[in-house]
Design a protein around this motif. Sequence first.
Motif, PDB file in Angstrom:
ATOM      1  N   ALA A 131       9.840 -11.990  -3.968  1.00  0.00           N
ATOM      2  CA  ALA A 131       8.392 -12.442  -3.290  1.00  0.00           C
ATOM      3  C   ALA A 131       8.179 -11.511  -2.096  1.00  0.00           C
ATOM      4  CB  ALA A 131       8.574 -14.117  -2.852  1.00  0.00           C
ATOM      5  N   ALA A 132       9.439 -11.221  -1.420  1.00  0.00           N
ATOM      6  CA  ALA A 132       9.094 -10.410  -0.361  1.00  0.00           C
ATOM      7  C   ALA A 132       9.071  -8.921  -0.359  1.00  0.00           C
ATOM      8  CB  ALA A 132      10.343 -10.482   0.691  1.00  0.00           C
ATOM      9  N   ALA A 133       9.094  -8.429  -1.583  1.00  0.00           N
ATOM     10  CA  ALA A 133       9.168  -6.972  -1.926  1.00  0.00           C
ATOM     11  C   ALA A 133       7.491  -6.643  -1.942  1.00  0.00           C
ATOM     12  CB  ALA A 133       9.640  -6.881  -3.436  1.00  0.00           C
ATOM     13  N   ASP A 134       7.348  -5.433  -1.499  1.00  0.00           N
ATOM     14  CA  ASP A 134       6.142  -4.609  -1.739  1.00  0.00           C
ATOM     15  C   ASP A 134       5.599  -5.032  -3.019  1.00  0.00           C
ATOM     16  OD1 ASP A 134       3.807  -2.648  -2.276  1.00  0.00           O
ATOM     17  OD2 ASP A 134       4.547  -2.088  -0.148  1.00  0.00           O
ATOM     18  N   PRO A 135       4.480  -5.355  -3.360  1.00  0.00           N
ATOM     19  CA  PRO A 135       3.918  -5.562  -5.033  1.00  0.00           C
ATOM     20  C   PRO A 135       4.338  -4.062  -5.625  1.00  0.00           C
ATOM     21  CG  PRO A 135       2.426  -6.609  -3.538  1.00  0.00           C
ATOM     22  CD  PRO A 135       3.444  -6.092  -2.663  1.00  0.00           C
ATOM     23  N   ARG A 136       4.115  -2.913  -5.187  1.00  0.00           N
ATOM     24  CA  ARG A 136       4.190  -1.715  -5.842  1.00  0.00           C
ATOM     25  C   ARG A 136       5.593  -1.570  -6.049  1.00  0.00           C
ATOM     26  NH1 ARG A 136       1.511   1.322  -0.932  1.00  0.00           N
ATOM     27  NH2 ARG A 136       2.855  -0.133  -0.056  1.00  0.00           N
TER      28      ARG A 136
END
Length: 182
Positions: A40-45
């Motif tokens: 959830a915290a990761a950059d969507p890319r």
Amino acid sequence: MVGAGRRYRYVGPADVRASVADAPEGWPVRSPADLDTFLAAADPRDRDEPFTYVIDTGGTLRLAPRRSEHVACAGGGKVLGAGEIAFADERDGWVVAEVSNQSTGYCPNPTSWAAVADALDWAGIGRPEAFTVAVVFRRCLDCGEHNLVRDDDYICVLCGAELPEDVEPRLTAQPSTGQRSR
């Protein structure tokens, strides 16, 4: 959980280790909730490509963005396994879609799968029965270069010498006296 199995030390370039000395360790994943929080915290890319992972010596899966160095993810320490991992969101939660032992900083054997499987099982993350991509590393006994063996071609990419084909990669062997190690 205490990790069992072979411990791999960092064998990559010293300048890489030094450049990430202050980088944070990888995110520990001990449960599906830990993985949910990380993703959830990761950059969507970053979610569209595999993540860097290590299995620390306590047996915990640690994750970092793919462009992270394994040695940073491990906090500079030894590991039980390292490579790249991708997840798929299935009806019952996240599962491992792809996982490899591709880490040129640690050069773990394909046998490190046991530690990876144990860490994923302990965390409650669904997984395949083996690495989806297993790579073989060998250290050249002539020049000391670490090599990723491709297509069963046991030839050093740097000096052209034959690499050992035996199961033990001899990553700690010293190069011949006439050659320098990189």
